[in-house]
Scaffold this active site. Structure first.
Site, mmCIF file in Angstrom:
data_model
loop_
_atom_site.group_PDB
_atom_site.id
_atom_site.type_symbol
_atom_site.label_atom_id
_atom_site.label_comp_id
_atom_site.label_asym_id
_atom_site.label_seq_id
_atom_site.Cartn_x
_atom_site.Cartn_y
_atom_site.Cartn_z
ATOM 1 N N SER A 154 14.674 55.134 -25.810
ATOM 2 C CA SER A 154 14.153 56.444 -26.199
ATOM 3 C C SER A 154 12.625 56.464 -26.104
ATOM 4 O O SER A 154 12.071 56.187 -25.042
ATOM 5 C CB SER A 154 14.661 56.787 -27.600
ATOM 6 O OG SER A 154 14.410 58.134 -27.917
ATOM 7 N N ASP A 249 22.975 63.870 -23.385
ATOM 8 C CA ASP A 249 21.668 63.537 -23.923
ATOM 9 C C ASP A 249 20.618 64.482 -23.357
ATOM 10 O O ASP A 249 20.499 64.616 -22.139
ATOM 11 C CB ASP A 249 21.332 62.094 -23.542
ATOM 12 C CG ASP A 249 20.055 61.577 -24.169
ATOM 13 O OD1 ASP A 249 19.313 62.370 -24.780
ATOM 14 O OD2 ASP A 249 19.794 60.370 -24.038
ATOM 15 N N HIS A 279 22.800 59.891 -26.778
ATOM 16 C CA HIS A 279 21.538 59.187 -27.034
ATOM 17 C C HIS A 279 21.753 58.102 -28.091
ATOM 18 O O HIS A 279 22.386 58.321 -29.114
ATOM 19 C CB HIS A 279 20.507 60.194 -27.533
ATOM 20 C CG HIS A 279 19.098 59.723 -27.477
ATOM 21 N ND1 HIS A 279 18.355 59.751 -26.323
ATOM 22 C CD2 HIS A 279 18.287 59.217 -28.440
ATOM 23 C CE1 HIS A 279 17.142 59.287 -26.567
ATOM 24 N NE2 HIS A 279 17.074 58.947 -27.854
#
Length: 308
Positions: A154, A249, A279
């Site tokens: 991320s 995502d 995610h």
């Protein structure tokens, strides 16, 4: 459209009904919610050590994982997720362990400072400094300085991409590869994946915009490529890349476009999109079959590149 994997759907169904997106909860509540999640132990390591080094913004905490007792191992600097706003090396301990076990490398997890208390370029500079420390301390760590890589999930993947750019530009520790796990690589909120998955699962489009503004500021015209790697005009000469995305995502399309741009610039890229997952799915590789398979595939690629 690909449906959610049954394991992921079951996890989401069992999630606390009081859960709210980060940008609604606010900084303190979002941090507390992540820190309050049950922490699973993850794979056993040969050795784990906490260290504090001198960083560009004060003492910088690291956690180092040795998966085996071999005399010399490759190393991976790992930057955790959380939008540069939430998260710590404690919250992401399990993913660091997964990466160490899968890759066979020493993993150095970096507890960089968080926004909004520490906006750009603090985390970016601390990430770069940690990689240089690995190179400088390689002999003590039992690390081969010619086999060092960067990885992140991320927002941490954004840090890894920024470190790769800065290393190329400034001649830092040479990197074997960069691993991006569902990278929040830019601010573009018009991409199809952002619109399709604006309400999640796991993370929302509003969360991405909120965390980006807290770290980078709310004026995109002031962004720098080390903070927003997609702004880099020239991606040539960068280390090989492993770019991993999740089907469900918001960050999917931005991360994949960056991977394709790397490829077009002559960088060797493995671009892996996993269907039916969201995610952060690799955090659950201990009990989600699809995440386990993904981790095995990613680990195989890491071992191949680190074994050169």
């Amino acid at each position: 459209m690909v449906s959610l994997d049954p394991d992921v759907a079951a996890y989401l169904a069992g999630r606390n009904e009081n859960w709210v997106p980060m940008h609604v909860a606010g900084v303190s509540a979002a941090r507390a919610a992540l820190a309050g999640l049950p922490r699973r132990p993850g794979p056993r390591m040969h050795r784990v050590e906490n260290r504090v080094i001198a960083g560009p913004h004060g003492p910088l905490r690291l956690r180092i994982y040795w998966p085996t007792g071999a005399d010399v191992l490759p190393a991976v600097a790992y930057f955790h997720g959380g939008g540069m706003v939430i998260g710590s090396i404690d919250d992401f301990d399990i993913l660091a362990r997964f990466l160490a076990e899968a890759s066979g490398a020493v993993v150095v997890s970096v507890d960089y400072r968080l926004a909004p208390e520490h906006p750009y370029p603090v985390a970016t500079e601390e990430a770069y400094a940690a990689v240089q420390w690995i190179g400088d301390t390689a002999a003590e760590l039992g690390v081969d300085p010619t086999r060092v890589a960067v990885a992140g999930d991320s927002a941490g993947a954004t840090l890894a991409a920024g470190v790769a750019l800065q290393t190329r530009d400034e001649g830092g520790v040479p990197l074997v590869f960069q691993l991006h796990l569902y990278a929040g690589i830019d601010r573009d909120d018009t991409r199809p994946s952002v619109l399709e998955h604006a309400d999640g699962p796991i993370i929302t489009a509003g969360d991405f915009a909120w965390t980006k503004n807290l770290y980078l500021g709310d004026d995109p015209s002031r962004d720098h490529p080390y903070g927003v790697p997609s702004l880099a005009a020239d991606l040539s000469g960068l280390p090989d890349a492993i770019v991993v995305t999740a089907s469900h995502d918001p960050s999917r399309d931005g991360a994949e476009e960056y991977g394709l741009r790397l490829r077009d610039a002559g960088v060797q890229v493995a671009l892996l999109r996993y269907p039916g997952v969201a995610h952060g799915f690799l955090m659950h590789a201990d009990h989600h079959a699809r995440a386990r398979l993904a981790l095995a595939e990613i680990g195989g690629l890491m071992r191949a590149k680190l074994g050169r």
